[in-house]
Design a protein around this motif. Sequence first.
Motif, PDB file in Angstrom:
ATOM      1  N   GLN A 405     -38.232  69.092 -11.929  1.00  0.00           N
ATOM      2  CA  GLN A 405     -37.384  70.186 -12.405  1.00  0.00           C
ATOM      3  C   GLN A 405     -35.922  69.767 -12.501  1.00  0.00           C
ATOM      4  N   SER A 406     -35.486  68.894 -11.631  1.00  0.00           N
ATOM      5  CA  SER A 406     -34.094  68.440 -11.669  1.00  0.00           C
ATOM      6  C   SER A 406     -33.913  67.194 -12.544  1.00  0.00           C
ATOM      7  N   GLN A 407     -35.023  66.711 -13.092  1.00  0.00           N
ATOM      8  CA  GLN A 407     -35.011  65.510 -13.937  1.00  0.00           C
ATOM      9  C   GLN A 407     -34.362  64.327 -13.211  1.00  0.00           C
ATOM     10  N   ALA A 408     -34.682  64.234 -11.925  1.00  0.00           N
ATOM     11  CA  ALA A 408     -34.113  63.152 -11.113  1.00  0.00           C
ATOM     12  C   ALA A 408     -35.166  62.147 -10.676  1.00  0.00           C
ATOM     13  N   CYS A 409     -36.377  62.225 -11.288  1.00  0.00           N
ATOM     14  CA  CYS A 409     -37.430  61.286 -10.906  1.00  0.00           C
ATOM     15  C   CYS A 409     -37.068  59.880 -11.355  1.00  0.00           C
ATOM     16  N   SER A 410     -37.268  58.931 -10.473  1.00  0.00           N
ATOM     17  CA  SER A 410     -36.943  57.537 -10.792  1.00  0.00           C
ATOM     18  C   SER A 410     -38.181  56.662 -10.869  1.00  0.00           C
ATOM     19  N   GLN A 411     -39.347  57.245 -10.613  1.00  0.00           N
ATOM     20  CA  GLN A 411     -40.587  56.479 -10.624  1.00  0.00           C
ATOM     21  C   GLN A 411     -41.568  57.134 -11.590  1.00  0.00           C
ATOM     22  N   GLY A 412     -42.733  56.506 -11.785  1.00  0.00           N
ATOM     23  CA  GLY A 412     -43.726  57.026 -12.708  1.00  0.00           C
ATOM     24  C   GLY A 412     -43.651  56.332 -14.062  1.00  0.00           C
ATOM     25  N   LEU A 413     -44.618  56.625 -14.922  1.00  0.00           N
ATOM     26  CA  LEU A 413     -44.693  55.999 -16.249  1.00  0.00           C
ATOM     27  C   LEU A 413     -43.434  56.225 -17.068  1.00  0.00           C
ATOM     28  N   ALA A 414     -42.859  57.412 -16.981  1.00  0.00           N
ATOM     29  CA  ALA A 414     -41.739  57.770 -17.842  1.00  0.00           C
ATOM     30  C   ALA A 414     -40.405  57.257 -17.327  1.00  0.00           C
ATOM     31  N   ASN A 415     -40.332  56.785 -16.100  1.00  0.00           N
ATOM     32  CA  ASN A 415     -39.023  56.486 -15.514  1.00  0.00           C
ATOM     33  C   ASN A 415     -38.901  55.058 -14.968  1.00  0.00           C
ATOM     34  N   TYR A 416     -40.007  54.421 -14.706  1.00  0.00           N
ATOM     35  CA  TYR A 416     -39.967  53.106 -14.060  1.00  0.00           C
ATOM     36  C   TYR A 416     -40.518  52.071 -15.045  1.00  0.00           C
ATOM     37  N   SER A 417     -39.716  51.068 -15.395  1.00  0.00           N
ATOM     38  CA  SER A 417     -40.115  50.100 -16.422  1.00  0.00           C
ATOM     39  C   SER A 417     -41.094  49.063 -15.896  1.00  0.00           C
ATOM     40  N   GLN A 418     -41.198  48.905 -14.600  1.00  0.00           N
ATOM     41  CA  GLN A 418     -42.053  47.856 -14.043  1.00  0.00           C
ATOM     42  C   GLN A 418     -43.308  48.443 -13.412  1.00  0.00           C
ATOM     43  N   VAL A 419     -43.948  49.356 -14.162  1.00  0.00           N
ATOM     44  CA  VAL A 419     -45.158  50.005 -13.670  1.00  0.00           C
ATOM     45  C   VAL A 419     -46.286  48.986 -13.516  1.00  0.00           C
ATOM     46  N   MET A 420     -46.336  47.992 -14.427  1.00  0.00           N
ATOM     47  CA  MET A 420     -47.388  46.982 -14.300  1.00  0.00           C
ATOM     48  C   MET A 420     -47.259  46.211 -12.988  1.00  0.00           C
TER      49      MET A 420
END
Length: 998
Positions: A405-420
Amino acid sequence: MGQFKSKITGSGPGIHQANPEEGPPSESGQKDMELRKTSIYNTIDMAPQLEYYANTLPHQEIKIRPSLDVLRKTFEEVEAEKAAADDAAAEDENEEPQGPPGKPPTRFGWFIAVWMRCMLNIWGVILFLRLTWITSQAGIVLGLVIIALAVSVTTTTALSISAIATNGRVKSGGTYFMISRTLGPELGASIGLIFSLANALAVALHTVGFSEVVRDLMRSRGTIMVDSLNDVRIIGVVTVTILLFITFGGMDWEAKAQIFFFIVLMASFADYLVGTLIPPTLQKKSQGFFGYDRDIFIENLTPSWRGPDGNFFRQFAIFFPACTGILSGANISGDLKDPSTAIPKGTLMAIFCTTLSYVVIVITSGASTVRDASGNMTDLMTENSTSGCLGPACKLGWNFTTCVQSQACSQGLANYSQVMGLISGSYYLIVAGVFAATLSSALGFLVSAPKIFQCLCKDNVYPYISFFGKGYGKNNEPLRGYILTYLIAVAIILVAQLNIIAPIISNFFLCSYCLINLSCFHASIVNSPGWRPAFKYYNKWTALYGAMASFALMFAFTWWAALGTWFAISLLFIYITYLKKPNVNWGSSIQASSYNMALSFSVSLTDVKDHVKNFRPQCLVMTGPPQQRPALVDFVGCFTKQVSLMICGNIMEPDKQTQFQDSTDQYVKWLNKRKVRSFYTQFTANTLRDGVRYLMQASGLGKLKPNTLVIGFKSNWMESSPTSIDDYVHTIYDTFDANYCLCILRMMDGLDINDHADFKENQGFEPDEAIESNDHQPPEKNSANDISENSKSDQVKTVFKNAGGTKTIDVYWIADDGGLILLVPYLLTRRKRWRSCKIRVFVLGDEENMMESRDAMMALLKRFRINVTDVVVMTDTERSPQPKNMNRFLENVAPYRLYDEQQEDVSVQELKKKEPWKISDKQFEAFRLKSERKVRLNEIIRRNSQNTTLVLVSLPVPHGDCPSALYIAWLDTLTCGLHCPAVLVRGNQENVLTFYCQ
């Protein structure tokens, strides 16, 4: 019956089984093998052999089959030539022997050089750092659609590459070689230079990508050398220098390095797949990875667009570079064992494998990782209540609602570039995969760019670059090209700002794909018999789709970069087409297309009825060897260029046929160098008359057939034999019998030139001195009308190449022939050199009706829409000529008269029987009035047209009983004494001008 068959595995008479353990075949065996290669017709008539169809074969001499002349020679002649050849060979054996041949170059198969290399260049940082983010934006379904669309472009391009690569032997040069040999040097050399530069810039791009990852790792460990920007520069220069030394080691070392990178990449990919099966730790769950879950998969099926890049097409643009690199194997075609097999097999297999890996990553990451996660262990829910919780993670015991809700997520598919790296079993193996992907791509482009550029340099299309075409070592390594590519890469690395250059490079690659597909489509559509690719799994319409899709994507991704790319290619294309004009013949599809278009339009013309408004003087010009009569060529070229057909004809004596056949190409080159748009044809005949008659019947194609014969005046008629004069005059008769128009050009000093003469400029365009009387003759000169720009050049300047200035063209319209005598000067004045000339028309009339005649002619010319400055009515044509001019005419004709009335003892018939070509007194008196009219008209022409640029006079039509010598004397009299070119013109009595609209 009469046929011999033998199985390959069996043995029989005349069959020699090859055994690798056996030594070389004996001398007798070699002779037997050679004998078996001859046909049954002749011992020197060879059976079909590969060597005769190959331009070059490795470690073999070029073989040439016996010519037709050799096959037709007698046995004694062949034996004599063979003995002479044996003597020459014996002399060669006495020379010092050459050293042993060097080691053969290293050649690679499809697996290492094409399949593995393409996979390494297709896989890149987008695979590790962007593909999972694209999945979060577009969702699994649209993510797979993006992959399918991108792969459709690269697959159609690969199919086109496969078709081109299997349509003949592919040498070094890769993409440039394929495009240039298919579409010609104009487009091929343009894209070759751009594509070489793109590969060089790609080295810098991937090196900087590697440097940024290394810098980030160093910063995470608290290590900084200088600052953020300079650290990238230092790491990048050191890295590209190491890669340069690897390339200096040759293709063997480069291939070993690529194998190492490939193993690392496969290990990192396997590490990722294993990681999806390992139960995640709490830390990984806090970052969004939960393992395979049905709810997460369903949630990630649909798109969730976010930010400025949150749309389908933008995501497609970001992903597409992950599909490039399919040309990596083709770019080193010169280092392949069998390019025709390796390129299709390796490229298509690489596309399939990389596409499968992209699909697997999209599905596995979308089925196991949520879009948003906080990375905080405190978001783990301790109670079973999920009220107020958003997202599929709620059912798995995690509440990321606050950060969502605060759009402060830093992880996950949409926010973290090194998911692999998060999903994988070992994060460091993924980092090693990123290193391998960037370094392998940089190394691949560092090898590709110089090899493409080397082929471009060897073709000598552009000036000043042949220095980089030199190769070294057994593999012909372009070491100079490696250094040039290295310097370009270092320059870009030092800038370290690649956001502007990256889209340009993507456009360069898309432009290459566009032209490759266009090459395949164009070669297929023109139906050239030479287009016979062994690869059958292609279609011209899929190639057209690939070309159009690549072109559209260029503008959709970055329109300004697309405009810049095509602008650069257009400039290079214009330079090569109009300035450089390379002297190469590669049998391109453009040549085949030109033939198809010419054939199609020529056939369609057969259904078009002739109309006077579309009349064009289509000229058959009897030039002989064109360079011997440049004035005749230039005169006709002035009014036919870009207007109508021009054919230069040459009549050869039978015994000189071979000599002239060998020089045909020289004549065509001479015409092209002179910028004369003309065909050249030659014919074997015993006499000029027969040759011209045959050419008038045989020349042309359909409606593209000559209707006007242009010949030079026989200025040496008084020194010629009677047979030669009769032959010349009867050529004119045959022209009228064939319903041709006729133009006879007379230069003041003749048409023929001598290669060893000192050429002097014709004064037809220069101010002439005043002439005291009508009978003044110009002084004789060594040359006719030419000036040489260079004493060693075969290009001679004539008056028709000079500017006409403000002088006039005088037209003596004595007889109405349909208007050709007016059409020719009008067409001349449309040319730049003749545009300032004024046209004057001279017509017959009497003093009483002089004004009426002038006004009537002015009105007629006005209706013809021909701009004439003045109309002069000649009222004194019926006066007797001056005695001295008439006496000169009589002196010229005297050697050709019988003077039968002065010989009382001999009859006219007996004299005619001895000398049938002479003019009897009765004939001469019958035509005396006509002769006086010609002499008088010449006096008028000389009086009025001494300072003109060109004179055109109506050609008198000879009567059937007019002696040839008398008729040619009339032509001589009409045009003698002029300081400018004179043209005798006669139409075929059909209108060539009209003032009607239909």
